[in-house]
Each structure stands twice: as C-alpha cells, then as structure tokens.
Enzyme design. Structure first.
Site, short mmCIF file in Angstrom:
data_model
loop_
_atom_site.label_atom_id
_atom_site.label_comp_id
_atom_site.label_asym_id
_atom_site.label_seq_id
_atom_site.Cartn_x
_atom_site.Cartn_y
_atom_site.Cartn_z
CB CYS A 1 37.38 5.82 112.35
SG CYS A 1 38.72 4.71 111.96
CB CYS B 1 46.92 -1.97 104.66
SG CYS B 1 48.34 -1.37 105.61
CB CYS C 1 45.08 -5.82 110.43
SG CYS C 1 44.24 -4.39 109.71
CB CYS D 1 38.71 0.27 109.21
SG CYS D 1 37.52 1.57 109.00
N1 SAH Z 1 47.64 1.51 109.77
C1 SAH Z 1 47.45 2.31 110.90
C2 SAH Z 1 46.06 2.87 111.07
C3 SAH Z 1 44.91 1.96 110.74
S1 SAH Z 1 44.63 0.60 111.80
C4 SAH Z 1 47.87 1.57 112.14
O1 SAH Z 1 48.11 0.39 112.06
O2 SAH Z 1 48.00 2.20 113.18
C5 SAH Z 1 43.87 1.33 113.21
C6 SAH Z 1 44.04 0.53 114.47
O3 SAH Z 1 43.20 -0.63 114.46
C7 SAH Z 1 45.47 0.02 114.65
O4 SAH Z 1 45.87 0.25 115.97
C8 SAH Z 1 45.31 -1.43 114.35
O5 SAH Z 1 46.34 -2.18 114.88
C9 SAH Z 1 43.96 -1.73 114.93
N2 SAH Z 1 43.34 -2.99 114.50
C10 SAH Z 1 43.47 -3.62 113.32
N3 SAH Z 1 42.75 -4.75 113.31
C11 SAH Z 1 42.14 -4.84 114.52
C12 SAH Z 1 41.25 -5.78 115.12
N4 SAH Z 1 40.83 -6.82 114.48
N5 SAH Z 1 40.84 -5.53 116.39
C13 SAH Z 1 41.24 -4.42 117.06
N6 SAH Z 1 42.06 -3.49 116.53
C14 SAH Z 1 42.51 -3.70 115.29
FE1 SF4 Z 2 47.85 -1.87 107.79
FE2 SF4 Z 2 46.15 -3.01 109.47
FE3 SF4 Z 2 48.76 -3.08 109.98
FE4 SF4 Z 2 47.44 -0.75 110.20
S1 SF4 Z 2 47.13 -2.58 111.45
S2 SF4 Z 2 49.41 -1.10 109.18
S3 SF4 Z 2 45.92 -1.00 108.55
S4 SF4 Z 2 47.73 -4.06 108.23
#
Ligand code: SAH
Ligand code: SF4
Length: 396
Positions: A122, A129, A136, A379
C-alpha cells in the site's frame, strides 16, 4: 540501518522518474548503444542499486554523466512496525525531511485482486492530504506536497530492497564494483519472482489529486523493464474526484479502481467527506459509470463502518442501489480508531448485520474480519505519531 537519503541540496530529477523511451533518447544523444539503457534499468529495478559506482558494467565516464544529470535515491527508513508474516508498516524520510508511510500486507485472498502467494504493498502518493475526511489520520495535519514519480516508485523498491537485505548478505544483494558485470542483455526485472505483486494506491494522500506523477509512476511500475507489476494487480483508491475518474477511464492501462464511498446518501457522505460537497453522489456515480462502461471493468466500493455515523441499516438499500447501478462489489471495512479522533468501530454484531442486509439485496459484498488492528490501521497514523513525538522532543 542503511541510509539511502538523497542529499538535501540535490534538485536534479531522479533517474527513476524516467521512462525507458526517455533514457533511450538521452543515451542516443550521448552516443551510447541502447543495450546500455537496459543495463541501467536492470541496476535500477532488478538490483535496486542506490549508488552509481555499483553499476560496474557501465563505463566510468557514463556513470559520471548520469550522476551529473540525475539523482539516484531511495527513501530512508526511519521506523518499522510489525513483524514477518504480519502487516508491516514502513515510515520513510524523503530528501526534504518529509515523512511518508508504506504498508506491506501478506497475501490475503479477500483483498484486492486475486489470491496471491506474495504480498500487497500500500503506497502513499502525497505528504499529508488536502481532502480532510473527518475520520482519517492522513489529512489531520493538512497537505504538504505531492510525491514525485520516483518517490512513489521508491516505496516499492525500498521495501523490496529491505526484504532482500533481510534474506541475503549485503555484498550479495548489491555486488561490489569489482565483481564480474552482469550479462550485457539482462533479463527483464519481471522475469524474477518479486516480493510485491499487488499494489494498492491507498496510502497517504489522494492519488488522483497527484494524477500526472501517479500515472508516470504506475507506467514505470507496470513496465516489464521496470516494476513488472501487472496493471490488473494495481488498485487506485479515490475519495471521489469525479473529473479525474473520467480522465482515468481514457488511460490505456487496465488499473483497478476503488471508490472510498463511506456513505450511501449525500447527507451521510457530506458529513464525513467534504469532497462530497464538491462532487455529490450523482456526479460521482455518473463518473464511475463512465469508467465502468469505458473500461469494461468492475469497480469496488469501499465502505468503512463507523459507529453511529454510517452503520445504520437505512444505508444498506441506497448502497445496494449504487452497487447494482455500477456493477460494483462492496468492501465493508470496520473503522480503525485514530488517536485524537472521536470516531469508533462498530461491534462485530453491527458489522455482521450490515453485511447480511447488503447481501440480502443480492450484491457482492465482503466484510474484513481480521483481528489485531494495532498496526493494521490505515496509513497516516505512524507518520502523525512520529511527527508529534518529534515535535515534543526537546531540541528536535
Ligand atoms: N485518498 C484515497 C486513498 C487513500 S485512503 C481515498 O480516500 O480513497 C485509503 C482508504 O483508507 C480509504 O478508503 C480511506 O477512506 C480509508 N481510511 C482512512 N482512514 C481510515 C481508518 N481510520 N480506518 C479505516 N479506513 C480508513
Ligand atoms: Fe485524504 Fe484520508 Fe480522505 Fe483519502 S480518506 S482523501 S487520504 S483525508
């Protein structure tokens, strides 16, 4: 720990941002035969070299010319969590001191793509971001910058190099200049079994907001002379940048697409994902539909289950309607709690009930059930923790 840091004053482009075509043009200009490009590519992507002087089958003047034109760096490992056979998280420092994360996930048939005997990686595409989804960790400290193509590619190579160093002594992993040079026409990197055969673009950052760099990186990671990872084994996840989803539909390569949905109605989605106010569900769905029709490929709808926010059963019918319209499968993921954020994970019973309600609508859906989420968290968290620890360390 081996340091692969790029010198802080270096501003030359990195050689790993160059396609084979670009290198062939440059070598032609330098009056070098094309097979020298293949030798260079072998050093970059099969040997994962981090120093020009190791490239013993390239002449010294050519190495000097390359060194004067390009940087050659992999990110520097700062911290690693997890152990062999489990999910492992790598925290890297980039040439300007910024931190990014990469997560190595052992084979798991329930993940993206087909079952695999190897690993999924990953990778991150940005530092921080800008999209500020409420749940997130990646966006908590805002957006810093886009990653360059070589910084995206470098995550794959640095993890593979790290793995190589675990199993082989350093002098074998990276032959000394005095050792006999490899054959003039090396086998493409893809002919060797590689550690990583699935890539998910789900690390820190919004990949489609760094579209151009991402696409350069993915073309190189996909190329037989580069990363050798099949396009169908590469999943791009987006929070829903509708115009960029349409643009992606025009790309010749067959990447997989995952949409971070997390809400099946505008009311719920806008509450947790600010991007939904810019591209509401109608617009997002129509861009996805365009992608599905244009590529003839299924997409995945990601749905994190967050307690009391989006886990009520009134979301399951709209979710099933969207999935049906897009011929999509649904991935339900129990939320990973983030330090400093108030959101929680629903109980196993609530998650299971949600899954059963979606399945009842005759939609393909899976629920991620694995335990041990201590480091399995999405992440952004390791970086945030490290940044905050550093901020609280006197003298740092
Ligand atoms: N920005 C992109 C890719 C990175 S995030 C996106 O949002 O799709 C990758 C995935 O992790 C996304 O589906 C996001 O919503 C999820 N994610 C973020 N924080 C999380 C958390 N605390 N627990 C589970 N999934 C999470
Ligand atoms: Fe950005 Fe996290 Fe939203 Fe993905 S889930 S767009 S990494 S803030």
């Amino acid at each position: 720990m081996t340091s692969f840091a790029r010198p802080p004053d270096a501003r030359l482009p990195d050689v790993r941002s160059q396609t084979r075509e670009q290198l062939v043009a440059l070598f032609t200009e330098w009056q070098q035969p094309t097979y020298r490009v293949d030798q260079l590519l072998h050093w970059l992507y099969a040997t994962r070299a981090t120093a020009w002087e190791k490239m013993s089958n390239l002449s010294r003047p050519l190495r000097e010319k390359l060194a004067a034109t390009f940087t050659l760096a992999l990110p520097e490992l700062v911290r690693k969590q997890g152990s062999h056979d489990t999910t492992q998280k790598f925290l890297w420092r980039l040439f300007d001191g910024q931190l990014i994360e990469t997560v190595l996930i052992p084979a798991n048939p329930a993940l993206y793509g087909e079952a695999s005997d190897r690993h999924t990686l990953c990778v991150s595409t940005q530092v921080g971001c800008a999209y500020g989804c409420q749940f997130c960790a990646s966006g908590l400290d805002g957006f810093k910058r886009n990653l360059t193509p070589d910084e995206i590619i470098g995550q794959v190579l640095a993890v593979e190099r790290w793995h190589q160093e675990q199993s082989v002594p350093a002098h074998v992993a990276d032959p000394a200049p005095s050792e006999p040079p490899p054959a003039p026409k090396p086998a493409p990197a893809s002919s060797k079994p590689r550690l990583i055969n699935n890539l998910v673009i789900m690390g820190m950052g919004e990949p489609l907001a760094n579209y151009d760099h991402l696409l350069i990186a993915l073309r190189i990671l996909n190329a037989p002379w580069g990363g050798g990872i099949g396009a169908r084994k590469i999943t791009i996840s987006t929070s829903g940048l509708a115009p960029k989803i349409r643009q992606l539909a025009e790309e010749p390569l067959q990447f997989r697409l995952a949409i971070s949905l997390h809400g099946a109605t505008d009311a719920v989605r806008s509450k947790i994902m600010p991007i939904n106010r810019k591209y509401p569900l109608a617009e997002l769905t129509s861009a996805c539909e365009y992608h599905v029709v244009r590529k003839g490929k299924m997409l995945t709808l990601e749905y994190i289950l967050i307690s009391g926010i989006n886990d009520s059963l009134d979301q399951t019918s709209p979710l099933a309607r969207l999935a049906r319209r897009l011929h999509a499968k649904v991935n339900l993921i129990p939320y990973n709690t983030v330090e400093g954020l108030p959101w929680g994970r629903p109980t196993d019973e609530v998650c299971e009930r949600f899954l059963q309600a979606v399945l009842k609508e005759e939609i393909t859906a899976t629920l991620r059930r694995e335990k041990g989420h201590d480091i399995d968290a999405a992440c952004g968290q390791l970086r945030l923790k490290t940044e905050r620890e550093l901020a609280h360390t006197p003298g740092s």
